[in-house]
Design a protein around this motif. Structure first.
Motif, PDB file in Angstrom:
ATOM      1  N   TYR A  36       0.834  -1.199   0.000  1.00  0.00           N
ATOM      2  CA  TYR A  36       0.000   0.000   0.000  1.00  0.00           C
ATOM      3  C   TYR A  36       0.874   1.256   0.000  1.00  0.00           C
ATOM      4  CZ  TYR A  36      -3.834  -3.026   1.675  1.00  0.00           C
ATOM      5  OH  TYR A  36      -4.772  -4.008   1.818  1.00  0.00           O
ATOM      6  N   PRO A  37       0.483   2.299  -0.717  1.00  0.00           N
ATOM      7  CA  PRO A  37       1.162   3.579  -0.518  1.00  0.00           C
ATOM      8  C   PRO A  37       0.870   4.092   0.879  1.00  0.00           C
ATOM      9  CG  PRO A  37      -0.785   3.861  -1.899  1.00  0.00           C
ATOM     10  CD  PRO A  37      -0.612   2.381  -1.701  1.00  0.00           C
ATOM     11  N   VAL A  38       1.890   4.631   1.521  1.00  0.00           N
ATOM     12  CA  VAL A  38       1.703   5.080   2.900  1.00  0.00           C
ATOM     13  C   VAL A  38       0.958   6.414   2.930  1.00  0.00           C
ATOM     14  CG1 VAL A  38       2.871   5.877   4.993  1.00  0.00           C
ATOM     15  CG2 VAL A  38       3.712   3.851   3.784  1.00  0.00           C
ATOM     16  N   ALA A  39      -0.061   6.483   3.776  1.00  0.00           N
ATOM     17  CA  ALA A  39      -0.772   7.738   4.056  1.00  0.00           C
ATOM     18  C   ALA A  39      -0.420   8.133   5.484  1.00  0.00           C
ATOM     19  CB  ALA A  39      -2.274   7.556   3.899  1.00  0.00           C
ATOM     20  N   TYR A  40       0.250   9.250   5.628  1.00  0.00           N
ATOM     21  CA  TYR A  40       0.741   9.684   6.935  1.00  0.00           C
ATOM     22  C   TYR A  40      -0.318  10.532   7.644  1.00  0.00           C
ATOM     23  CZ  TYR A  40       5.383   8.290   5.262  1.00  0.00           C
ATOM     24  OH  TYR A  40       6.457   7.590   4.777  1.00  0.00           O
ATOM     25  N   ASP A 406      -6.809   9.862   0.730  1.00  0.00           N
ATOM     26  CA  ASP A 406      -6.213   9.343   1.966  1.00  0.00           C
ATOM     27  C   ASP A 406      -7.289   9.139   3.032  1.00  0.00           C
ATOM     28  OD1 ASP A 406      -3.630   9.400   0.907  1.00  0.00           O
ATOM     29  OD2 ASP A 406      -3.221  11.414   1.684  1.00  0.00           O
ATOM     30  N   VAL A 407      -8.163  10.126   3.164  1.00  0.00           N
ATOM     31  CA  VAL A 407      -9.227  10.032   4.159  1.00  0.00           C
ATOM     32  C   VAL A 407     -10.171   8.887   3.831  1.00  0.00           C
ATOM     33  CG1 VAL A 407     -11.198  11.232   5.196  1.00  0.00           C
ATOM     34  CG2 VAL A 407      -9.055  12.471   4.771  1.00  0.00           C
ATOM     35  N   ASP A 408     -10.503   8.717   2.554  1.00  0.00           N
ATOM     36  CA  ASP A 408     -11.356   7.590   2.158  1.00  0.00           C
ATOM     37  C   ASP A 408     -10.710   6.261   2.550  1.00  0.00           C
ATOM     38  OD1 ASP A 408     -13.438   9.051   1.086  1.00  0.00           O
ATOM     39  OD2 ASP A 408     -12.621   9.051  -0.951  1.00  0.00           O
ATOM     40  N   ARG A 409      -9.400   6.145   2.335  1.00  0.00           N
ATOM     41  CA  ARG A 409      -8.695   4.923   2.705  1.00  0.00           C
ATOM     42  C   ARG A 409      -8.750   4.681   4.211  1.00  0.00           C
ATOM     43  NH1 ARG A 409      -2.803   5.068   1.054  1.00  0.00           N
ATOM     44  NH2 ARG A 409      -2.878   3.065   2.170  1.00  0.00           N
ATOM     45  N   LEU A 410      -8.589   5.769   4.989  1.00  0.00           N
ATOM     46  CA  LEU A 410      -8.638   5.622   6.444  1.00  0.00           C
ATOM     47  C   LEU A 410     -10.023   5.180   6.898  1.00  0.00           C
ATOM     48  CD1 LEU A 410      -7.529   5.856   9.280  1.00  0.00           C
ATOM     49  CD2 LEU A 410      -7.886   8.332   9.178  1.00  0.00           C
ATOM     50  N   LEU A 411     -11.047   5.773   6.338  1.00  0.00           N
ATOM     51  CA  LEU A 411     -12.408   5.385   6.713  1.00  0.00           C
ATOM     52  C   LEU A 411     -12.666   3.922   6.368  1.00  0.00           C
ATOM     53  CD1 LEU A 411     -14.335   8.595   5.574  1.00  0.00           C
ATOM     54  CD2 LEU A 411     -13.876   7.870   7.919  1.00  0.00           C
ATOM     55  N   ALA A 412     -12.181   3.495   5.209  1.00  0.00           N
ATOM     56  CA  ALA A 412     -12.348   2.098   4.830  1.00  0.00           C
ATOM     57  C   ALA A 412     -11.585   1.180   5.777  1.00  0.00           C
ATOM     58  CB  ALA A 412     -11.883   1.885   3.388  1.00  0.00           C
ATOM     59  N   GLY A 413     -10.400   1.618   6.194  1.00  0.00           N
ATOM     60  CA  GLY A 413      -9.619   0.819   7.119  1.00  0.00           C
ATOM     61  C   GLY A 413     -10.279   0.674   8.472  1.00  0.00           C
ATOM     62  N   VAL A 414     -10.835   1.754   9.001  1.00  0.00           N
ATOM     63  CA  VAL A 414     -11.521   1.685  10.292  1.00  0.00           C
ATOM     64  C   VAL A 414     -12.787   0.841  10.151  1.00  0.00           C
ATOM     65  CG1 VAL A 414     -12.672   3.019  12.087  1.00  0.00           C
ATOM     66  CG2 VAL A 414     -10.595   3.910  11.024  1.00  0.00           C
ATOM     67  N   ARG A 415     -13.488   1.007   9.044  1.00  0.00           N
ATOM     68  CA  ARG A 415     -14.715   0.234   8.818  1.00  0.00           C
ATOM     69  C   ARG A 415     -14.403  -1.260   8.784  1.00  0.00           C
ATOM     70  NH1 ARG A 415     -15.977   2.743   4.537  1.00  0.00           N
ATOM     71  NH2 ARG A 415     -16.985   4.507   5.594  1.00  0.00           N
ATOM     72  N   ALA A 416     -13.240  -1.605   8.238  1.00  0.00           N
ATOM     73  CA  ALA A 416     -12.865  -3.012   8.137  1.00  0.00           C
ATOM     74  C   ALA A 416     -12.569  -3.649   9.487  1.00  0.00           C
ATOM     75  CB  ALA A 416     -11.655  -3.160   7.216  1.00  0.00           C
ATOM     76  N   LEU A 417     -12.316  -2.853  10.491  1.00  0.00           N
ATOM     77  CA  LEU A 417     -12.056  -3.377  11.829  1.00  0.00           C
ATOM     78  C   LEU A 417     -13.331  -3.949  12.467  1.00  0.00           C
ATOM     79  CD1 LEU A 417      -9.697  -0.612  13.300  1.00  0.00           C
ATOM     80  CD2 LEU A 417      -9.067  -2.821  12.326  1.00  0.00           C
TER      81      LEU A 417
END
Length: 417
Positions: A36-40, A406-417
């Motif tokens: 994955y490309p890193v989102a800081y 980046d924000v969309d990716r973060l939301l998807a990551g939290v949703r996946a938890l």
């Protein structure tokens, strides 16, 4: 919503540098992790650094490296680089170059200042701090309780909103108060405090005011004249620079305070407030970080360019924090802390995912190339008041290089938890 406390209305400014061009300035953004490309999102703990900052530090070390105040070229060049950096940082905070002090970091500089101020305090004098503070703006003042017998009083925060309790502030302030120490913004919650209001209240009691601007600096344009503060401290690594601290102090105070210093060291402000040989390459890099920010906006002067850049960076950050807040709020098992997007705040959001320690959330998100910080961020009182000790919270901070994707990716990551 207004982030910058000194923002004024006016004609729309010319567009600043595009987000694509901004991102090209940061080599770290090319990193990948697990494919994955890193989102800081860890900017509140330290932003990534643009290429121009590193080049300025390299140039100093390769071509100008020397100690100061000697009669040969590299020493004279070092003096000039430091003097120029003071002018650049003065533009950053709207001060004079003789009011800019360099040091290891904000914490070290604040301990140094507290000792100098404490030499004029007497038993029974009081210092006012708040529950929203990073402990770098608490511990140096509590040290004076042991050393000078002063009393530190703490203004309450409102846990439900993450905002300062101004009624309690007013109750705690009286004629015994010698100093008000307040953060311009909370590094844990993103809450922005009304520094100008705090300064006016401090002045009414004859107190001085110290501002911790570490978290505020990358998000809002500081103005020590408008805020009417006596001292202000920050750390360059929070606004795209190297690991170095800066301190603003009114010239007459820097010139008169009894700073601990070596006898042969300079006795004129601001150098009398600096101890030992400074981080010269870091000073060069700090000036480059401010000039990077100024390069993002149009204007005739550095201060004008900074004003234009911050005004539009704020518009971008408002959009990002609204997107992130609303997205997290829709998730049943996520709890948000701090003020909502329509209140004064930075693009830094604290949250927890029900049933998971914050470190586990951060580790799982990191597997998807999403780098977030977790814990108490040295804002222990905030975390305790929120009832989140000992695990703390997860903190997502947007920076000038953060995108909506980046924000969309973060939301998807939290949703996946």
């Amino acid at each position: 919503m207004t982030l910058a406390l000194n923002k004024t209305a006016g004609p729309r400014l010319a567009a600043i540098m595009s987000i694509e061009k901004i991102r090209q300035c940061f080599p770290a953004l090319a990193r990948t992790h697990n494919g994955y490309p890193v989102a800081y999102f860890d900017g509140p703990g330290g932003t990534q650094v643009p290429r121009t900052v590193v080049e300025a530090m390299n140039d100093y070390l390769y071509r100008h490296n020397a100690n100061t105040h000697w009669a040969y070229p590299t020493s004279e060049e070092t003096d000039a680089i430091i003097d120029s950096a003071r002018s650049v940082l003065a533009d950053f905070v709207n001060a004079n170059s003789t009011e800019i002090v360099f040091g290891a970091n904000m914490t070290t500089l604040t301990f140094h200042l507290s000792r100098a101020l404490g030499r004029n305090y007497e038993r029974g004098d009081e210092i006012l701090v708040t529950e929203l503070e990073h402990h770098a703006n608490i511990a140096p003042w509590y040290a004076l309780e042991k050393e000078r017998g002063v009393r530190v009083r703490m203004v309450k925060m409102i846990p439900e909103t993450g905002e300062l309790d101004w009624d309690d502030f007013s109750r705690q302030l009286d004629e015994r108060t010698k100093l008000v120490a307040i953060g311009a913004a909370s590094n844990a919650l993103g809450t922005i405090n009304d520094v100008r209001r705090a300064a006016k209240m401090a002045r009414s009691s004859g107190a001085q005011i110290f501002v911790d601007a570490v978290h505020y600096a990358p998000h809002g344009l500081m103005d020590v004249r408008d805020w009417d503060c006596d001292f202000l401290a920050g750390s360059a690594y929070k606004f795209y620079g190297p690991h170095i601290g800066i301190l603003y102090g009114r010239h007459e105070l820097l010139a008169s305070l009894d700073f601990p210093k070596l006898l042969p060291a300079p006795d004129s402000a601001p150098e009398r407030a600096e101890t030992g040989t400074q981080n010269h390459e870091g000073i060069a890099g700090t000036a480059a970080a401010v000039d990077f920010l100024a390069s993002l906006g149009p204007g005739a002067t550095r201060r004008d360019r900074l004003r234009a850049a911050f005004a539009q960076l704020q518009e971008r950050s408002d959009e990002l924090v609204t997107q992130l807040w609303n997205g997290l709020r829709e998730m049943d098992r996520v709890r948000l802390y701090g003020p909502p997007p329509d209140k004064p705040r930075t693009p830094t959001i604290a949250f927890t995912v029900n049933g998971l320690p914050s470190i586990d959330v951060a580790k799982k998100l990191a597997q998807r190339g999403l780098f977030l910080s977790h814990g108490d961020f040295y804002a222990m009182t905030v975390i305790e008041r929120l009832g989140q000790a000992p695990h703390g919270v997860v903190r997502a901070g947007c920076a000038c290089y953060t995108t909506s994707q980046d924000v969309d990716r973060l939301l998807a990551g939290v949703r996946a938890l």
